[in-house]
Write an enzyme that holds these catalytic residues in place. Structure first.
Site, PDB file in Angstrom:
ATOM      1  N   CYS A 164      -5.472  12.772  12.379  1.00 45.85           N
ATOM      2  CA  CYS A 164      -6.098  11.410  12.092  1.00 45.85           C
ATOM      3  C   CYS A 164      -5.995  10.692  13.608  1.00 45.85           C
ATOM      4  O   CYS A 164      -5.340  11.130  14.694  1.00 45.85           O
ATOM      5  CB  CYS A 164      -5.392  10.964  11.120  1.00 45.85           C
ATOM      6  N   LYS A 198       0.911  -1.062  -0.021  1.00 45.71           N
ATOM      7  CA  LYS A 198       0.029  -0.023  -0.141  1.00 45.71           C
ATOM      8  C   LYS A 198       0.865   1.191   0.151  1.00 45.71           C
ATOM      9  O   LYS A 198       0.513   2.221  -0.762  1.00 45.71           O
ATOM     10  CB  LYS A 198      -0.853  -0.047   1.145  1.00 45.71           C
ATOM     11  N   ASN A 199       1.904   1.376   0.975  1.00 45.85           N
ATOM     12  CA  ASN A 199       2.585   2.456   1.205  1.00 45.85           C
ATOM     13  C   ASN A 199       3.559   2.774   0.044  1.00 45.85           C
ATOM     14  O   ASN A 199       4.503   3.907   0.061  1.00 45.85           O
ATOM     15  CB  ASN A 199       3.139   2.350   2.357  1.00 45.85           C
ATOM     16  N   ARG A 221      -8.938  -0.352   4.363  1.00 46.60           N
ATOM     17  CA  ARG A 221      -7.998   0.720   3.639  1.00 46.60           C
ATOM     18  C   ARG A 221      -6.714   0.013   3.281  1.00 46.60           C
ATOM     19  O   ARG A 221      -6.114   0.598   2.370  1.00 46.60           O
ATOM     20  CB  ARG A 221      -7.715   1.915   4.572  1.00 46.60           C
ATOM     21  N   ASP A 247       4.016   0.523  12.022  1.00 50.13           N
ATOM     22  CA  ASP A 247       2.923  -0.209  11.536  1.00 50.13           C
ATOM     23  C   ASP A 247       2.687  -1.851  12.061  1.00 50.13           C
ATOM     24  O   ASP A 247       1.492  -2.221  12.022  1.00 50.13           O
ATOM     25  CB  ASP A 247       2.799  -0.257  10.189  1.00 50.13           C
ATOM     26  N   ARG A 261       0.226  14.338  12.912  1.00 56.09           N
ATOM     27  CA  ARG A 261       0.967  14.137  11.776  1.00 56.09           C
ATOM     28  C   ARG A 261       0.806  15.571  10.746  1.00 56.09           C
ATOM     29  O   ARG A 261       0.259  15.623   9.854  1.00 56.09           O
ATOM     30  CB  ARG A 261      -0.045  13.160  10.983  1.00 56.09           C
TER      31      ARG A 261
HETATM   32  N1  EPU Z   1       6.116  14.301  10.886  1.00 50.90           N
HETATM   33  C1  EPU Z   1       6.211  15.782  10.789  1.00 50.90           C
HETATM   34  N2  EPU Z   1       6.190  16.792  10.251  1.00 50.90           N
HETATM   35  C2  EPU Z   1       6.353  16.117   8.847  1.00 50.90           C
HETATM   36  C3  EPU Z   1       6.113  14.937   8.594  1.00 50.90           C
HETATM   37  C4  EPU Z   1       6.037  14.004   9.473  1.00 50.90           C
HETATM   38  O1  EPU Z   1       6.229  16.171  12.160  1.00 50.90           O
HETATM   39  O2  EPU Z   1       6.284  17.236   7.854  1.00 50.90           O
HETATM   40  C5  EPU Z   1       5.913  13.391  12.134  1.00 50.90           C
HETATM   41  C6  EPU Z   1       4.482  12.859  11.904  1.00 50.90           C
HETATM   42  O3  EPU Z   1       3.589  13.746  12.499  1.00 50.90           O
HETATM   43  C7  EPU Z   1       4.827  11.491  12.350  1.00 50.90           C
HETATM   44  C8  EPU Z   1       6.223  11.188  12.122  1.00 50.90           C
HETATM   45  O4  EPU Z   1       6.842  12.295  11.672  1.00 50.90           O
HETATM   46  O5  EPU Z   1       4.728  11.460  14.042  1.00 50.90           O
HETATM   47  C9  EPU Z   1       6.444  10.075  11.004  1.00 50.90           C
HETATM   48  O6  EPU Z   1       5.796  10.757   9.726  1.00 50.90           O
HETATM   49  P1  EPU Z   1       6.345  10.268   8.355  1.00 50.90           P
HETATM   50  O7  EPU Z   1       6.347  11.397   7.437  1.00 50.90           O
HETATM   51  O8  EPU Z   1       7.539   9.435   8.331  1.00 50.90           O
HETATM   52  O9  EPU Z   1       5.037   9.198   7.805  1.00 50.90           O
HETATM   53  P2  EPU Z   1       4.075   9.332   6.628  1.00 50.90           P
HETATM   54  O10 EPU Z   1       4.774   9.518   5.509  1.00 50.90           O
HETATM   55  O11 EPU Z   1       3.016  10.148   7.172  1.00 50.90           O
HETATM   56  C10 EPU Z   1       4.187   6.504   6.348  1.00 50.90           C
HETATM   57  C11 EPU Z   1       3.191   5.791   6.285  1.00 50.90           C
HETATM   58  C12 EPU Z   1       2.459   5.317   7.357  1.00 50.90           C
HETATM   59  C13 EPU Z   1       3.804   4.733   8.412  1.00 50.90           C
HETATM   60  C14 EPU Z   1       5.013   5.941   8.439  1.00 50.90           C
HETATM   61  C15 EPU Z   1       6.101   5.567   9.212  1.00 50.90           C
HETATM   62  C16 EPU Z   1       2.060   6.040   4.120  1.00 50.90           C
HETATM   63  C17 EPU Z   1       0.695   6.329   3.253  1.00 50.90           C
HETATM   64  N3  EPU Z   1       1.794   6.072   5.133  1.00 50.90           N
HETATM   65  O12 EPU Z   1       3.258   7.793   7.127  1.00 50.90           O
HETATM   66  O13 EPU Z   1       1.830   4.078   7.407  1.00 50.90           O
HETATM   67  O14 EPU Z   1       3.479   4.348   9.439  1.00 50.90           O
HETATM   68  O15 EPU Z   1       5.256   6.495   7.037  1.00 50.90           O
HETATM   69  O16 EPU Z   1       6.726   4.440   8.559  1.00 50.90           O
HETATM   70  O17 EPU Z   1       2.934   5.656   3.190  1.00 50.90           O
HETATM   71  C18 EPU Z   1       0.015   2.593   7.974  1.00 50.90           C
HETATM   72  O18 EPU Z   1       0.160   2.093   6.609  1.00 50.90           O
HETATM   73  O19 EPU Z   1      -0.952   2.214   8.722  1.00 50.90           O
HETATM   74  C19 EPU Z   1       0.556   3.947   8.254  1.00 50.90           C
HETATM   75  C20 EPU Z   1       0.320   4.818   9.165  1.00 50.90           C
END
Ligand code: EPU
Length: 426
Positions: free
Chosen positions: A116, A22-23, A396, A304, A121
């Site tokens: 969320c 998915k990711n 999802r 995850d 996030r």
């Molecule tokens: N964060 C910030 N500022 C930013 C970006 C992130 O503070 O600009 C913080 C977030 O609030 C969070 C942490 O950094 O606390 C990690 O965020 P990251 O950006 O790494 O995660 P993401 O890209 O929003 C993806 C996956 C998540 C997975 C995380 C970590 C997708 C669509 N989502 O989220 O997947 O947990 O990376 O590996 O790729 C899931 O599949 O259930 C899921 C939540």
């Protein structure tokens, strides 16, 4: 709304095939906007989030066809720069169209994602990185506007290796003028997959999978055909399903190298895992021991799989401490797991799991995708009947979960099937 009804206590046995990640798939779909030519993706999981990303791309003006063996995206027509609130609210990953739209159209208008179920996030790292590439950013009426006549490469040092920020920045930088260097970049396998896909579109990217990614901007990108990597979280979930039911399961189509820390942790707990090139065999049922786990960005223990692994830790002897370092609010499922008999106490980012749990079936509610997976795992090893409600969260991110579990002998039924995912495929 659909729910799962699970009669637990059956050791799962057999072979299950992992779907595409998915990711990764969601980002590759967004990245297809970078070219005006058609892209074909294989091994895309048929899950609700993929359908939502399809809607986002259609809203922007791309032609999208989603079928079980291929997703085709043709962004050749006139595109709109706007990702509307209704879609971003439904799926935060919609913000990944920001980088591609900025690169292709010189502007993007994306609804602010808001909070969320697993924490606030933020997207500050996405925005400050785009600013470094020359974008002007402002907000109005709940939207973020980013604009740049031309993006120009620069050195971007991420304060934290955010996966989403790394992805948005790689995509934006692919056609920027000159060289972009992303330092402290995320190292997840999905980042490597995105870089491979972009490279096959003509981008020049080095270092994906390390913490320094170098992108030399090119004039334009072409369409491409690509096969999505396997879903490591789905693989981990089935490995845990074998372990918690005392079963014997071959998880095929998986890449064990994407799961190294996870595998070493569940081995330390007492699970028998054999690794092969493209599959793993997991035998459960022996004595399980407590261990401490802290989630971290890749290659650390994946956040995850934090909720799902708590089910296994609950079966172990002794106390385990689980520390969630990635998200601020990822213990919301604990109360539901406790309703099934677990004894887990949380304080801030820490959870203490008191072991020797005998799960007993009850009615519980999924609060997010991975919380839902954890409740299903607990239901599979509980005595009696467990009802997991709000499984729209599970839809999802897990393709055909109940069919795959049934194939391993589980007694699991979806009730109220009117809104089955296959009926929504277009
Ligand atoms: N964060 C910030 N500022 C930013 C970006 C992130 O503070 O600009 C913080 C977030 O609030 C969070 C942490 O950094 O606390 C990690 O965020 P990251 O950006 O790494 O995660 P993401 O890209 O929003 C993806 C996956 C998540 C997975 C995380 C970590 C997708 C669509 N989502 O989220 O997947 O947990 O990376 O590996 O790729 C899931 O599949 O259930 C899921 C939540």
């Amino acid at each position: 709304m659909d729910k799962y009804v699970i009669t637990g206590g059956i050791p799962l046995v057999g072979t299950v095939r992992v779907s595409g990640a998915k990711n990764s798939a969601l980002k590759l779909m967004a990245a297809s906007l970078l070219s005006s030519e058609k892209t074909v993706l294989h091994n895309v999981p048929l899950i609700r989030d993929v359908l939502t990303m399809g809607e986002v791309l259609r809203e922007i003006g791309a032609r999208v066809t989603i079928s079980p063996d291929r997703v085709e995206i043709d962004p050749g027509g006139e595109l709109s720069p706007t990702a509307p609130y209704e879609l971003v609210r439904r799926m935060r990953a919609s913000i990944l169209v920001m980088g591609p739209l900025l690169a292709r159209l010189g502007r993007a208008r994306v609804a602010m994602p808001g909070g969320c179920n697993i924490g606030p996030r933020h997207i500050n790292y996405h925005l400050s990185g785009l600013e470094k590439l020359g974008a002007k950013i402002n907000a109005d009426h709940g939207f973020i506007n980013v604009a740049a006549r031309n993006l120009t490469g620069d050195i971007i040092n991420l304060e934290y290796p955010s996966m989403g920020a790394t992805e948005n920045l790689i995509m934006a930088a692919s056609t920027a003028r000159g060289r972009t260097v992303i330092e402290s970049a995320a190292r997840e396998p999905e980042i490597i997959d995105l870089a491979k896909f972009l490279t096959s579109m003509g981008a020049r990217i080095n270092g994906a999978g390390t913490d320094t990614i170098v992108i030399d901007g090119v004039e334009s990108l072409s369409g491409a055909t690509h096969t999505v990597i396997p879903d490591r979280v789905e693989a981990g979930t089935f490995m845990l399903a074998a372990a918690v039911t005392g079963g014997d399961v071959e998880v095929t189509g998986a890449n064990p190298l994407h799961l190294e820390i996870f595998t070493s942790k569940i081995r330390a707990i007492g699970v028998d895992v054999k690794e092969y090139d493209h599959h793993v065999r997991v035998k459960g049922g022996g004595e399980y021991f407590s261990t401490d786990i802290a989630t971290l960005p890749f290659p650390g223990f994946p956040t995850d799989l934090q909720a799902p692994v708590m089910v296994l830790l609950s079966l172990a002897g002794g106390h385990s401490i689980v520390t969630e370092n990635v998200f601020e609010n990822r213990f919301s499922f604990v109360e539901e797991l406790n309703r099934l008999g677990a004894c887990i106490r949380t304080s801030g980012h820490h959870a203490v799991v008191h072991g020797n749990t005998r799960f007993e079936g009850a009615i519980v509610e999924a609060t997010d995708l991975r919380a839902g997976a954890a409740l299903v795992l607990a239901g599979l090893c509980a005595s009696g009947v467990t009802e997991v409600r709000h499984i729209q969260h599970i839809d999802r991110g897990y393709e055909d979960l109940e069919f795959k579990l049934k194939g391993l002998g589980a007694d699991i039924e979806r009730v109220d099937t009117a809104d089955r995912i296959s009926t929504a495929v277009t």
